[in-house]
Design an enzyme around this catalytic site. Structure first.
Site, PDB file in Angstrom:
ATOM      1  CB  THR B  17      -0.934   0.029   1.232  1.00 33.78           C
ATOM      2  OG1 THR B  17      -0.146  -0.215   2.403  1.00 33.78           O
ATOM      3  CG2 THR B  17      -2.007  -1.040   1.123  1.00 33.78           C
ATOM      4  N   GLY B  19       3.829   3.954  -1.509  1.00 34.99           N
ATOM      5  CA  GLY B  19       4.019   4.516  -2.848  1.00 34.99           C
ATOM      6  C   GLY B  19       4.830   3.607  -3.757  1.00 34.99           C
ATOM      7  CB  THR B  97      14.221  -1.888   2.120  1.00 38.76           C
ATOM      8  OG1 THR B  97      12.889  -2.380   2.038  1.00 38.76           O
ATOM      9  CG2 THR B  97      14.300  -0.644   2.994  1.00 38.76           C
ATOM     10  CD  GLU B  98      19.900   3.150  -1.384  1.00 40.22           C
ATOM     11  OE1 GLU B  98      19.053   3.360  -2.278  1.00 40.22           O
ATOM     12  OE2 GLU B  98      21.013   3.694  -1.345  1.00 40.22           O
ATOM     13  CE1 TYR B 159      18.207  -2.945 -13.680  1.00 42.57           C
ATOM     14  CE2 TYR B 159      18.111  -0.550 -13.691  1.00 42.57           C
ATOM     15  CZ  TYR B 159      17.806  -1.753 -13.092  1.00 42.57           C
ATOM     16  OH  TYR B 159      17.113  -1.763 -11.919  1.00 42.57           O
ATOM     17  CD  GLU B 209      29.203  -2.578  -5.968  1.00 43.78           C
ATOM     18  OE1 GLU B 209      28.687  -2.231  -7.051  1.00 43.78           O
ATOM     19  OE2 GLU B 209      28.739  -2.241  -4.868  1.00 43.78           O
ATOM     20  CG  HIS B 247      26.154  -0.096  -3.875  1.00 43.50           C
ATOM     21  ND1 HIS B 247      26.499  -0.898  -4.933  1.00 43.50           N
ATOM     22  CD2 HIS B 247      24.895   0.326  -4.115  1.00 43.50           C
ATOM     23  CE1 HIS B 247      25.475  -0.958  -5.780  1.00 43.50           C
ATOM     24  NE2 HIS B 247      24.493  -0.220  -5.309  1.00 43.50           N
TER      25      HIS B 247
END
Lengths: 384, 289
Positions: B17, B19, B97-98, B159, B209, B247
């Site tokens: 629910t 955003g 989640t970050e 990507y 990385e 990161h």
């Protein structure tokens, strides 16, 4: 977030750890007053966050008011490895016979905290770890249980700490772990823990780093962060204000992108094609036009920058929003400060290309071409 | 075939629910993902775009037979959401989640070791089996179905590489973004092992990385346990020590562990070609196939 030594010592003292008497001072007179209260001899210690302060001349032991004035005058205002010293800690000197290392950090490979003790204190622990790894004892802790008292004892005995002070050192370690846990610390260390001739155990230095992602639940630490003003320079302060992940580097090709891995890759490509990256700037996911404009403002604020490469691969970030932001930022200038190369791919990249004011920027289709063009521009600008 | 997700995967979205949760649920459904439920405390009985919402994950599992969850819950509550998901024996939990506090994650990691669940993330874009299902926030349109597996610590870098592959007509079995945090669930070794066991994956791309030693461990695993060829890429060659590059996990320590050089040479020693540019990675994959 890194706490200053004086802040960490305050946290330590509040937790009942044995720290020397000390006071913070910002002028020569304040140093003298503080030294009178603390009692000579005192150590005058620059409050800047760099390693090797002592060797760089940022710490001095003084025995009289005259010496204190001289040292304070020299250290206050000095430039220590690029950082300006505007405060010193005036601290009671400790008459020690032995120095230990005690610390707790997150072992990311194990996914759990590790407590470390060494009898080779007072020197850089990372070089001890490299040269004589057997001189450090390590105990992993289950983060759900916390540290059992026996684990603290084990770490201390395994390190070969002298028996008469072992229990006191174990108690320091137990408290340090508790603080690490309570304050969402990433690293906490005391180097050195001093053993005095009276066999007292004293935490002579204090390093405490806090997980930025956990600051939301530590109002006291957020206050310390503001008071300590730990930004390295004006640009990094500006990045904090805008909420960007930003790292300043020494080159002249400015870099803006979305996503840490892709931005790092863009930096690497600048280097690969013979240029030098000026910065790392990640606008994050889903950036709106205003954020994009702020990013350009940020990079143009770095006077070393001779060209900018904008590399966006849209996932949740939309190419049209990025293009709008670039236009907004550049149209506000009478003259574009430095050439900007843009590469848009992914979500709404085509819409973005249509919007983008190509009188103001150079457009390239691939990442490789965009980087090469930006490096070329940076070289030309640097020769001007 | 694929790993971890396919068109049979039944997904419950935690935080449906909110955003982000709402937007990306729509995107997942549009892609064809079988989203069967949402779970949000206090919102049980509601619907989001026709998807029933339950107060707890266990009810969602009982009522809708969900076997995977995607977590779109703010950082302060994310570890609780992961604990809740792990308590229901789901096959897969994907945490987008970050900014989950490190110590919370250490506790989740401990709990994870007591279960058979695969946790992907946190701080990750999720995973996708092209043409079948995506769990997370990856842009579905750049992926295509094929025989190359992909595992990466970074979203947008994934990507970039996938785009190069797709444009050459090289499709993917499954692409997994494992996330950029210091403590994550599924790591390179786990994902590589799953790809090795997948008969339809003929080559794997791994994008690592700086920071930590996961890539070095992956290199050892590839050398000892993998017949499927692997092409590598390592981001962060120019990163200075002591600076966190976006990161939380991407940091070369002051003493010089976690460097790109160490990772690149470990991979090369294991016979993995490491590209200097994303295009070169795609070249290497073409050669390996």
């Amino acid at each position: 977030m890194k706490l200053h030594e004086y802040q960490a010592k305050q946290v330590f003292a509040d937790a009942g750890l044995p720290v020397p008497d000390s006071e913070l001072a910002a002028s020569v007179d304040e140093v003298v007053e503080a030294a009178d209260r603390v009692g000579y001899p005192v150590a005058i210690k620059a409050q800047v966050q760099v390693g090797g302060r002592g060797k760089a001349g940022g710490i001095e032991l003084v025995d009289s008011e005259e010496e204190a004035r001289e040292a304070a005058d020299r250290i206050l205002g000095m430039d220590l490895k690029g950082l300006h010293v505007d405060r010193v800690l005036v601290e009671a000197a400790v008459d020690f016979v032995n120095e230990l290392y005690v610390g707790v950090t997150m072992d990311r490979n194990e996914g759990k905290p590790v407590a470390m003790v060494s009898t080779k204190g007072g020197v850089d622990i990372e070089s001890v770890a490299e040269e004589t790894p057997e001189a450090i004892s390590r105990v992993h802790v289950d983060p759900s249980f916390g540290m059992h008292p026996f684990q603290a004892r084990k770490a201390v005995y395994d390190a070969g700490v002298e028996r008469d002070v072992a229990m006191d050192v174990a108690s320091v370690l137990t408290t340090l772990y508790q603080l690490w846990d309570d304050k969402d610390s990433t690293d906490i260390e005391v180097n050195p823990v001093m053993i005095t001739s009276d066999r007292e155990v004293v935490c002579a230095d204090a390093v405490m780093n806090i997980d930025d992602d956990a600051l939301f639940r530590h109002a006291d630490l957020r206050e310390m962060e503001e008071e300590g003003d730990t930004a390295q320079d004006d640009l990094e302060a500006k990045a904090d204000e805008y909420g960007f992940d930003y790292v300043r580097l020494s080159g002249n090709t400015g870099i803006i992108g979305n996503g840490a891995g892709l931005v790092m890759t863009t930096l690497d490509l600048v280097d690969y094609y013979g240029g030098e990256p000026a910065n790392f700037l990640d606008i994050g996911g889903g950036a709106k036009a205003s954020r994009v404009a702020n990013a350009l403002d940020m990079v143009f604020s770095d006077e070393n920058v001779d060209s900018v490469v904008f590399n966006i691969f849209g996932g949740i970030t939309r190419g049209d929003e990025v293009a709008k932001g670039i236009n907004e930022a550049l149209e506000s200038f009478d003259e574009i400060p430095k050439p900007v190369v843009v590469r848009l791919a992914g979500t709404n990249a085509e819409e973005g290309m249509e919007i983008l004011n190509t009188d103001l920027v150079t457009v390239e289709k691939t990442l490789e071409d965009a980087v090469q063009r930006a490096v070329e521009y940076a070289d030309t600008e640097a020769d001007k | 075939m694929s790993i971890l997700v396919d068109d049979d995967t039944r997904v419950v979205v935690q935080g449906i629910t909110g955003g982000e949760g709402k937007f990306h649920t729509q995107q997942m459904v549009d892609y064809g993902t079988n989203v069967v439920a949402g779970a949000v405390p206090g919102k049980g009985g509601q619907e989001v775009d026709g998807i029933p919402v339950y107060d707890t994950v266990s009810t969602a599992v009982d009522e809708e037979d969900a076997d995977a969850s995607v977590v779109f819950v703010p950082p302060a509550f994310a570890s609780d959401a992961m604990f809740e998901a792990l308590d229901t024996d789901l096959d897969l939990v994907v945490a987008i989640t970050e900014g989950v506090p490190q110590q919370d994650m250490a506790r989740v990691y401990k709990r994870l070791s007591e279960t058979d669940t695969h946790l992907v993330g946190p701080n990750c874009p999720g995973l996708i089996t092209p043409g079948e299902a995506k769990l997370g926030i990856l842009p579905g349109n750049i992926f295509s179905s094929g025989n190359v597996g992909l595992v990466s610590r970074s979203g947008t870098l994934t990507y970039q590489v996938v785009d190069s592959l797709t444009q050459r007509g090289i499709g993917q079995t499954t692409a997994v973004g494992i996330g950029g945090d210091p403590i994550i669930g599924t790591d390179f070794v786990d994902a590589l092992g799953l790809f090795e066991d997948d008969p339809d994956t003929d080559a794997v791309v791994m994008c690592g990385e700086i920071g930590g030693e996961d890539e070095e461990e992956a290199a050892a695993f590839i050398g000892e346990h993998m017949d499927t060829p692997v092409a590598g890429f390592i981001a962060g060659r120019t990163a200075p020590p002591g600076k966190r590059m976006g990161h939380a996990g991407a940091i070369v320590s002051g003493s010089g562990t976690g460097t790109a050089e160490s990772k690149i040479s470990a991979l090369q020693d294991a016979g993995v070609p490491v590209g200097d540019t994303p295009e070169e990675v795609a070249d290497n994959v073409e050669d390996l196939l």
